[in-house]
Design an enzyme around this catalytic site. Structure first.
Site, PDB file in Angstrom:
ATOM      1  N   LYS A 137      39.711  32.221  44.456  1.00 42.68           N
ATOM      2  CA  LYS A 137      40.711  31.218  44.029  1.00 42.68           C
ATOM      3  C   LYS A 137      41.326  30.521  45.246  1.00 42.68           C
ATOM      4  O   LYS A 137      41.384  29.298  45.313  1.00 42.68           O
ATOM      5  CB  LYS A 137      41.839  31.882  43.200  1.00 42.68           C
ATOM      6  CG  LYS A 137      41.356  32.613  41.958  1.00 42.68           C
ATOM      7  CD  LYS A 137      42.496  33.195  41.162  1.00 42.68           C
ATOM      8  CE  LYS A 137      43.274  34.297  41.855  1.00 42.68           C
ATOM      9  NZ  LYS A 137      42.482  35.508  42.155  1.00 42.68           N
ATOM     10  N   ARG A 142      49.418  34.012  34.947  1.00 39.74           N
ATOM     11  CA  ARG A 142      48.694  35.288  34.942  1.00 39.74           C
ATOM     12  C   ARG A 142      48.939  36.067  33.667  1.00 39.74           C
ATOM     13  O   ARG A 142      48.386  37.142  33.497  1.00 39.74           O
ATOM     14  CB  ARG A 142      49.194  36.135  36.122  1.00 39.74           C
ATOM     15  CG  ARG A 142      48.210  36.260  37.267  1.00 39.74           C
ATOM     16  CD  ARG A 142      48.877  37.057  38.356  1.00 39.74           C
ATOM     17  NE  ARG A 142      47.945  37.654  39.247  1.00 39.74           N
ATOM     18  CZ  ARG A 142      47.596  37.129  40.424  1.00 39.74           C
ATOM     19  NH1 ARG A 142      48.105  35.978  40.812  1.00 39.74           N
ATOM     20  NH2 ARG A 142      46.758  37.766  41.197  1.00 39.74           N
ATOM     21  N   ARG A 166      36.993  40.949  53.738  1.00 37.56           N
ATOM     22  CA  ARG A 166      38.206  40.249  54.195  1.00 37.56           C
ATOM     23  C   ARG A 166      39.050  41.174  55.074  1.00 37.56           C
ATOM     24  O   ARG A 166      39.560  40.771  56.114  1.00 37.56           O
ATOM     25  CB  ARG A 166      39.025  39.765  52.988  1.00 37.56           C
ATOM     26  CG  ARG A 166      40.362  39.177  53.378  1.00 37.56           C
ATOM     27  CD  ARG A 166      41.027  38.412  52.268  1.00 37.56           C
ATOM     28  NE  ARG A 166      41.452  39.275  51.168  1.00 37.56           N
ATOM     29  CZ  ARG A 166      41.885  38.827  50.003  1.00 37.56           C
ATOM     30  NH1 ARG A 166      41.942  37.537  49.779  1.00 37.56           N
ATOM     31  NH2 ARG A 166      42.262  39.662  49.059  1.00 37.56           N
ATOM     32  N   ARG A 219      46.589  42.690  54.260  1.00 36.52           N
ATOM     33  CA  ARG A 219      47.441  42.746  53.065  1.00 36.52           C
ATOM     34  C   ARG A 219      47.586  44.189  52.587  1.00 36.52           C
ATOM     35  O   ARG A 219      46.583  44.889  52.472  1.00 36.52           O
ATOM     36  CB  ARG A 219      46.823  41.887  51.957  1.00 36.52           C
ATOM     37  CG  ARG A 219      47.213  40.444  52.055  1.00 36.52           C
ATOM     38  CD  ARG A 219      46.451  39.566  51.089  1.00 36.52           C
ATOM     39  NE  ARG A 219      46.530  39.990  49.700  1.00 36.52           N
ATOM     40  CZ  ARG A 219      46.110  39.229  48.676  1.00 36.52           C
ATOM     41  NH1 ARG A 219      45.617  38.031  48.902  1.00 36.52           N
ATOM     42  NH2 ARG A 219      46.192  39.675  47.444  1.00 36.52           N
ATOM     43  N   ARG A 249      44.958  46.174  40.675  1.00 34.56           N
ATOM     44  CA  ARG A 249      45.019  44.707  40.512  1.00 34.56           C
ATOM     45  C   ARG A 249      43.953  44.246  39.514  1.00 34.56           C
ATOM     46  O   ARG A 249      44.192  43.364  38.700  1.00 34.56           O
ATOM     47  CB  ARG A 249      44.816  44.014  41.870  1.00 34.56           C
ATOM     48  CG  ARG A 249      46.028  44.154  42.789  1.00 34.56           C
ATOM     49  CD  ARG A 249      45.681  43.926  44.247  1.00 34.56           C
ATOM     50  NE  ARG A 249      45.164  42.605  44.537  1.00 34.56           N
ATOM     51  CZ  ARG A 249      44.455  42.307  45.639  1.00 34.56           C
ATOM     52  NH1 ARG A 249      44.180  43.254  46.534  1.00 34.56           N
ATOM     53  NH2 ARG A 249      44.043  41.087  45.845  1.00 34.56           N
TER      54      ARG A 249
HETATM   55  P1  AP5 Z   1      39.864  34.602  48.141  1.00 33.77           P
HETATM   56  O1  AP5 Z   1      39.644  33.136  48.101  1.00 33.77           O
HETATM   57  O2  AP5 Z   1      40.984  35.123  48.961  1.00 33.77           O
HETATM   58  O3  AP5 Z   1      39.986  35.176  46.648  1.00 33.77           O
HETATM   59  P2  AP5 Z   1      41.235  35.165  45.671  1.00 33.77           P
HETATM   60  O4  AP5 Z   1      40.675  35.033  44.288  1.00 33.77           O
HETATM   61  O5  AP5 Z   1      42.239  34.161  46.115  1.00 33.77           O
HETATM   62  O6  AP5 Z   1      41.699  36.654  45.932  1.00 33.77           O
HETATM   63  P3  AP5 Z   1      43.136  37.305  46.170  1.00 33.77           P
HETATM   64  O7  AP5 Z   1      42.830  38.704  46.604  1.00 33.77           O
HETATM   65  O8  AP5 Z   1      44.008  36.494  47.034  1.00 33.77           O
HETATM   66  O9  AP5 Z   1      43.640  37.225  44.686  1.00 33.77           O
HETATM   67  P4  AP5 Z   1      44.782  37.934  43.927  1.00 33.77           P
HETATM   68  O10 AP5 Z   1      44.762  37.202  42.641  1.00 33.77           O
HETATM   69  O11 AP5 Z   1      44.634  39.400  43.806  1.00 33.77           O
HETATM   70  O12 AP5 Z   1      46.020  37.728  44.896  1.00 33.77           O
HETATM   71  P5  AP5 Z   1      47.339  36.849  44.820  1.00 33.77           P
HETATM   72  O13 AP5 Z   1      47.697  36.537  46.205  1.00 33.77           O
HETATM   73  O14 AP5 Z   1      47.202  35.735  43.843  1.00 33.77           O
HETATM   74  O15 AP5 Z   1      38.487  35.272  48.568  1.00 33.77           O
HETATM   75  C1  AP5 Z   1      38.397  36.651  48.858  1.00 33.77           C
HETATM   76  C2  AP5 Z   1      37.382  36.863  49.996  1.00 33.77           C
HETATM   77  O16 AP5 Z   1      36.089  36.519  49.513  1.00 33.77           O
HETATM   78  C3  AP5 Z   1      37.642  35.962  51.220  1.00 33.77           C
HETATM   79  O17 AP5 Z   1      37.378  36.700  52.376  1.00 33.77           O
HETATM   80  C4  AP5 Z   1      36.642  34.805  51.040  1.00 33.77           C
HETATM   81  O18 AP5 Z   1      36.218  34.268  52.266  1.00 33.77           O
HETATM   82  C5  AP5 Z   1      35.504  35.484  50.296  1.00 33.77           C
HETATM   83  N1  AP5 Z   1      34.824  34.579  49.358  1.00 33.77           N
HETATM   84  C6  AP5 Z   1      35.388  33.660  48.534  1.00 33.77           C
HETATM   85  N2  AP5 Z   1      34.469  33.032  47.803  1.00 33.77           N
HETATM   86  C7  AP5 Z   1      33.263  33.576  48.153  1.00 33.77           C
HETATM   87  C8  AP5 Z   1      31.919  33.337  47.747  1.00 33.77           C
HETATM   88  N3  AP5 Z   1      31.612  32.411  46.814  1.00 33.77           N
HETATM   89  N4  AP5 Z   1      30.943  34.081  48.313  1.00 33.77           N
HETATM   90  C9  AP5 Z   1      31.238  35.012  49.246  1.00 33.77           C
HETATM   91  N5  AP5 Z   1      32.498  35.279  49.693  1.00 33.77           N
HETATM   92  C10 AP5 Z   1      33.482  34.572  49.147  1.00 33.77           C
HETATM   93  O19 AP5 Z   1      48.390  37.873  44.192  1.00 33.77           O
HETATM   94  C11 AP5 Z   1      48.814  39.008  44.906  1.00 33.77           C
HETATM   95  C12 AP5 Z   1      49.882  39.751  44.087  1.00 33.77           C
HETATM   96  O20 AP5 Z   1      51.031  38.888  43.897  1.00 33.77           O
HETATM   97  C13 AP5 Z   1      49.465  40.152  42.663  1.00 33.77           C
HETATM   98  O21 AP5 Z   1      48.756  41.375  42.641  1.00 33.77           O
HETATM   99  C14 AP5 Z   1      50.835  40.259  41.980  1.00 33.77           C
HETATM  100  O22 AP5 Z   1      51.493  41.454  42.313  1.00 33.77           O
HETATM  101  C15 AP5 Z   1      51.613  39.097  42.600  1.00 33.77           C
HETATM  102  N6  AP5 Z   1      51.490  37.850  41.838  1.00 33.77           N
HETATM  103  C16 AP5 Z   1      50.935  36.690  42.273  1.00 33.77           C
HETATM  104  N7  AP5 Z   1      50.984  35.751  41.314  1.00 33.77           N
HETATM  105  C17 AP5 Z   1      51.606  36.329  40.245  1.00 33.77           C
HETATM  106  C18 AP5 Z   1      51.924  35.866  38.933  1.00 33.77           C
HETATM  107  N8  AP5 Z   1      51.613  34.617  38.532  1.00 33.77           N
HETATM  108  N9  AP5 Z   1      52.533  36.736  38.075  1.00 33.77           N
HETATM  109  C19 AP5 Z   1      52.855  37.985  38.482  1.00 33.77           C
HETATM  110  N10 AP5 Z   1      52.565  38.500  39.710  1.00 33.77           N
HETATM  111  C20 AP5 Z   1      51.944  37.667  40.585  1.00 33.77           C
END
Ligand code: AP5
Length: 205
Positions: free
Chosen positions: A13, A88, A127, A139, A150
């Site tokens: 994402k 979410r 990562r 992280r 998660r």
């Molecule tokens: P990356 O692009 O970072 O993936 P991502 O989907 O953004 O993964 P995250 O781990 O950031 O998602 P998340 O939803 O758990 O975290 P968030 O910060 O939103 O890619 C990952 C890796 O893969 C990278 O190294 C990249 O280079 C590689 N990659 C990407 N695409 C690829 C491909 N096609 N092929 C190969 N490699 C690839 O949330 C964190 C926490 O915040 C949550 O757990 C929760 O506690 C809280 N939170 C956030 N938003 C909310 C909400 N709306 N409601 C409640 N709690 C929330």
């Protein structure tokens, strides 16, 4: 353009949002990044979110809805935005619908990135390794234990949004197992088709 990126942790994402903002001149609104900044700054929101995030849970709806409502008001979001990690839960999606409706705006698409679980684990491991190599702070929720929580939160609370947006005919599902470049190209192809259909509907109205 107003988009949502849906997908489990590690689906890409953040990676795709980053690539799309440049091309479409819109802003990336990542609730994960905003919450991590709040935790680092020890704000009231950060203090409430810290332990929940560290444990792989979801921060309460009222907190994230408040953050996004305030953020969408800012001038730089006027041209459009990509929501990365929001909504979410179904209540978050309903709040977003109400917010957009109150402003006379609509959502163009909810883009779901589908990636299988073993690839998600590998990507997050990679990562972590990259960040360690670069001497960056890893992280705290990128451990195998927290990652499995998660993923469980995603399946229970977020996956129902696939049905939610499908019912509203806003869902676009993309194979997130392709390369980063291929995923971007596929999203752009679908977005171009949506924009063209919008234009032609406007002309014939
Ligand atoms: P990356 O692009 O970072 O993936 P991502 O989907 O953004 O993964 P995250 O781990 O950031 O998602 P998340 O939803 O758990 O975290 P968030 O910060 O939103 O890619 C990952 C890796 O893969 C990278 O190294 C990249 O280079 C590689 N990659 C990407 N695409 C690829 C491909 N096609 N092929 C190969 N490699 C690839 O949330 C964190 C926490 O915040 C949550 O757990 C929760 O506690 C809280 N939170 C956030 N938003 C909310 C909400 N709306 N409601 C409640 N709690 C929330």
């Amino acid at each position: 353009m107003r988009l949502i990126l849906l997908g489990p942790p590690g689906a890409g994402k953040g990676t795709q949002a980053h690539r799309l903002v440049e091309r479409h001149n819109i802003v990336q609104l990542s609730t994960g990044d905003m919450l991590r900044a709040a935790v680092a700054a020890e704000t009231e929101v950060g203090l409430k979110a810290k332990d929940i995030m560290a444990a792989g849970g979801l921060v309460p709806d009222d907190i994230v809805i408040g953050i996004i409502s305030d953020r969408i008001e800012l001038q730089d979001a006027a041209n459009g935005f990509i929501l990365d990690g929001f909504p979410r839960t179904v209540p978050q999606a309903e709040a977003l619908d109400a917010l957009l409706k109150s402003k006379g705006l609509h959502l163009d698409a909810a883009v779901e990135l589908r990636v299988n679980e073993s690839a998600l684990l590998q990507r997050v491991e990679a990562r972590v390794a990259q960040m360690m190599e670069r001497g960056e702070t890893v992280r705290i929720d990128d451990t195998p234990e927290v990652l499995s929580k998660r993923l469980a939160s995603y399946r229970t609370s977020t996956e129902p949004l696939v049905h939610y947006y499908s019912e509203k005919r806003k869902l676009v599902t993309i194979d997130g197992m392709m390369t980063i470049e291929e995923v971007t190209a596929e999203i752009n192809r679908v977005l171009a088709a949506i924009l063209a259909a919008d234009e032609s509907a406007k002309k014939s109205a």
